[in-house]
Design a protein around this motif. Sequence first.
Motif: not given
Length: 433
Positions: A38, A42, A45, A106-107
């Motif tokens: 993950d 991320v 990305k 972002i996360a």
Amino acid sequence: MLIKSIFTNSTGILTSRILGFIRDLLTASILGANIYSDIFFVAFKLPNLFRRIFAEGAFTQAFIPAYAKSKHKIRFSSVVFLQLFGFLIILSLLVSMFSHLVAKAIAVGFDQETIDLAAPLFAINFYYLPMIFVVTFMSALLQYKNHFATTAYSTALLNLTMIGGLLIAQDMEKYEITFYLSYGVLAGGVLQILVHLYAIKRLNLLKIFHFKKHAKKEENKFYKNFMSATVGSSTTHISAFLDTWLASFLMSGSISYLYYGNRVFQLPLALFAIATSIALFPMIARSIKNKDENKALNLMRKSSLILFGLLSIATLIGIVFDEFIISLLFERGAFTAQDTANTALILTMYLIGLIPFGVAKIFSLWLYAKEQQFLAAKISMKSLAWNIVFSLALIEPYGAAGLAFASTLSGFILFYLTIKEFGFRKFKELLIK
């Protein structure tokens, strides 16, 4: 020349997609599906999203027409390169310095411990963006010279270096593997730069890196068109984000069905429509710059007929064999026969719009070549607005399939609006010529 260029781009894209599929299989096998995968996805990305919106589509659409019309090509290209590369280096340094804040922004769902794990990966991966801008800049120059092979096949280098990173680190701790993957991303960027530098040198284009003072008139017009092209390029990604968000309100698995169905839909779109547009755009831009619109129109007619035939065959095969295709690609392990049926329905909904999406891409090149990026952006935004309307109308009665069909309906809107600006009479004349 046109057919050869389309074939070169198509085979390059296909090679990259195959290696990407192998990379995904290895990632799943070696890294697994957990917190470590993950945080890598991320972290990767963010630069990848910037690359798709900013560096690739938008830059090429604005740069090639401006470069074709420039009376001082070396000075113009040099100052644009220096300014944008400098901006991206500064941005990358800021992301590196404040990687914890970027990761947290972002996360949003990550806790502090996970943010601490992700932050170094954000700092590393973001340096891929200035690298891929250098590649995009050189590939635009190569495309203007009708050289497509280097860019088409160099996209596979990223997948190869990431595969190499996975194989080297396969017996290490999961968190350590994410660093090898991240450095694999940077290694891919370096290799892409090197092969493009070799091609640039062979074509005697290295003089573009002579940084001289430049009259701002051409530069200002380029940036105006560049910003408009960036807005236009972002609508596809905004649409995908909205679909994901809306699908989160549906039954479990809906987001995955949309993701897998769209992945399959994107393959013929990339192999045929995108490959054709990459080959066609510099030819049209050069013809319009030379005030030879008849040549540009003949190129568009030839390419659109070829594309229409290829997309028609792809649509027919995809709809008839939708379940077989999804089953072959995904039905294993936890992906059941019911998942295949649900994804196949969504693939069919997407495929109905393959022809209008693909052909609209060809005719939008006319607007970009005439430096009407703002008009093209308005068309994209209108199509996005209709996509939202259709999605809200169809999500309740038809679920995820309704969202996919809403995207297809917006493709028909995009096609109509693009042809309207191109000229219905001119379009009719091309068809019956």
